[in-house]
Write an enzyme that holds these catalytic residues in place. Sequence first.
Site, PDB file in Angstrom:
ATOM      1  N   GLU A  56       0.846  -1.201   0.000  1.00 55.12           N
ATOM      2  CA  GLU A  56       0.000   0.000   0.000  1.00 55.12           C
ATOM      3  C   GLU A  56       0.883   1.253   0.000  1.00 55.12           C
ATOM      4  O   GLU A  56       0.714   2.162   0.818  1.00 55.12           O
ATOM      5  CB  GLU A  56      -0.984  -0.031   1.172  1.00 55.12           C
ATOM      6  CG  GLU A  56      -1.823  -1.302   1.115  1.00 55.12           C
ATOM      7  CD  GLU A  56      -2.951  -1.394   2.136  1.00 55.12           C
ATOM      8  OE1 GLU A  56      -3.048  -0.524   3.011  1.00 55.12           O
ATOM      9  OE2 GLU A  56      -3.734  -2.351   2.021  1.00 55.12           O
ATOM     10  N   GLU A 109      -4.480  -9.182  -1.362  1.00 57.84           N
ATOM     11  CA  GLU A 109      -4.837  -8.936   0.035  1.00 57.84           C
ATOM     12  C   GLU A 109      -6.274  -8.468   0.107  1.00 57.84           C
ATOM     13  O   GLU A 109      -6.624  -7.402  -0.388  1.00 57.84           O
ATOM     14  CB  GLU A 109      -3.911  -7.892   0.669  1.00 57.84           C
ATOM     15  CG  GLU A 109      -4.044  -7.873   2.184  1.00 57.84           C
ATOM     16  CD  GLU A 109      -3.117  -6.862   2.855  1.00 57.84           C
ATOM     17  OE1 GLU A 109      -1.894  -6.895   2.581  1.00 57.84           O
ATOM     18  OE2 GLU A 109      -3.621  -6.054   3.651  1.00 57.84           O
TER      19      GLU A 109
END
Length: 489
Positions: free
Chosen positions: A219, A322
């Site tokens: 991220e 994810e």
Amino acid sequence: MPTFLSRIVGSAVLLWSLLLPFTQADQQVSITTNTYSDAWEGWGVSLAWWAKAFGDRDDLADIVFTLNSTKWEPGDQTLPGLGLNIVRYNAGACSWNTINGSVTMSASANIPSTKQIEGYWLDGLSSDPSSSSWNWTVDANQRDMMLKAQERGANIFELFSNSPMWWQLNNHNPSGADDGGSNLPSSQYRNHAIYLSTIAKYAKDNWGVTFDSIEPFNEPSSNWWKSSGTQEGCYIDADSQKAIIPILRDEMKAQGLDGTTIAASDENSYQLALNSWNTIGESIQKSDVGRMNTHGYSGSSGPRDDLQKLARGIGQKVWDSEYGDNDGTGHTMVKNIMLDLRILKPDAWVQWQVLDGSDWGLIEADISSSTLKGATEKYFNLAQFTRHIRPGMKILETSSSNIVPAIDEDSHTLVIVAANWDEQSTFNFDLSNFSKLPTDGSKIRSWMTNGNGEKLYASVDNIALDNQSISTSLGNGTVQTFEIDGVYL
Ligand SMILES: *[C@@H]1O[C@H](CO)[C@@H](O)[C@H](O)[C@H]1NC(C)=O
Ligand SMILES: *[C@@H]1O[C@H](CO)[C@@H](O)[C@H](O)[C@H]1NC(C)=O
Ligand SMILES: *[C@@H]1O[C@H](CO)[C@@H](O)[C@H](O)[C@H]1NC(C)=O
Ligand SMILES: *[C@@H]1O[C@H](CO)[C@@H](O)[C@H](O)[C@H]1NC(C)=O
Ligand SMILES: *[C@@H]1O[C@H](CO)[C@@H](O)[C@H](O)[C@H]1NC(C)=O
Ligand SMILES: *[C@@H]1O[C@H](CO)[C@@H](O)[C@H](O)[C@H]1NC(C)=O
């Protein structure tokens, strides 16, 4: 368990529907024979926190990585194994040594020790893995669970990083910069690359684990990685990602890891993944990256279709690497898996944590006190997919947002996972597109998880092929899986 009153009302409704069968919406669902990918790579999970806490437990390894039924004490439940075959191992960013006599890690006041993953490279003074700069005995539990997974059949491994080692960072804090901005100076790009490629090489030589891929970012474009944060994380903008990827490829070459893929960029949402992909650019993607990873935290929204076209356009694979949400029923997850498999068309799908609190996991657990509670309905809803759509199968394209069909072309087994989010209806899956079907009356195996918790991956008998179709009545919030043999594309 329904109350007495609701049972009476339920019987009345049942009687009414028998008298007036056509009041139930009857839905025809077409099934195409177009496959969207070569072969489904599988279902997976990231290790990190839950494995740091529970990595030494064989029962949990059985539950997560086999298809066996396992009874486990704390939950007092017998769980059908999820049979996950993909493992993401987290290269830690923390260590508690002192460097050059005075430099130590600066940890966020808010990060729990359960989320501090120990890293192997202690100080950066030597890149030689046999030197005292490295400690290969840290992080034993997470490694233990990875090896247990491999013993049980897991066959795809990814090494991923939430943050570079703390000493590579400007503020020595592996949770982020004060303002959530850049924290990895360009002078440390190569050390980040050396760290990851050295772990991959060491794992191959010493643990018997070959990482299929390395993902250097987590991220990275999100601005919530701050020095006061609760996790490991590091903001790395897309231009910096673009600079780091070729350096990582270099260091992987230096370690002889030519067969290992780089996956990027594990952005939080489909939109951010698209943005980074566009900045990194096609030429670096083509020469150095082997797979597009994206997280699925934007749920039902985001440009899944554009992402899929970009990646496939240059022949790359795609993972939803994810996924997590805090809906313990699993309904949100099922809807998003179905969106992924219909539109993003990934090669694999990976849950973030098996065990976690506040319904984020599949099994409710308090990681900080190492307490396990019970499996949520989400667990059983995921089992409806992972136990049946197995690695090597081909997912079939569908226009229905409520089904996922898949076929095993070796055993000729067709799998359909179906869900209903509306009033009770009869669904009719028309299989007449297949070139060969078993005769009408052939038995169909089936399992169901329904929204009121009565059926948790319960098998459903007495379903048979009728007029080249499978017919079933699904209540609101029900997920049902079918398996039928003798089906040819
Ligand atoms: C057969 O497949 C085609 C697409 O290839 C689809 O448009 C059609 O609806 C399918 N028919 C049935 C009966 O499922
Ligand atoms: C459990 O699963 C493993 C690996 O999937 C398998 O080898 C083993 O035979 C199974 N054990 C039982 C008791 O079913
Ligand atoms: C430790 O000292 C060496 C040699 O001066 C230097 O290169 C390195 O950056 C220092 N490490 C840290 C984490 O300050
Ligand atoms: C290496 O890590 C282990 C496990 O955390 C620890 O017990 C040991 O003291 C460490 N060794 C060094 C030299 O730091
Ligand atoms: C289906 O269930 C959901 C969640 O409980 C509810 O919000 C929705 O209104 C239901 N739909 C119908 C048609 O009953
Ligand atoms: C069998 O299915 C076909 C569509 O595939 C339909 O036209 C026909 O009416 C069905 N027959 C019966 C007896 O339901």
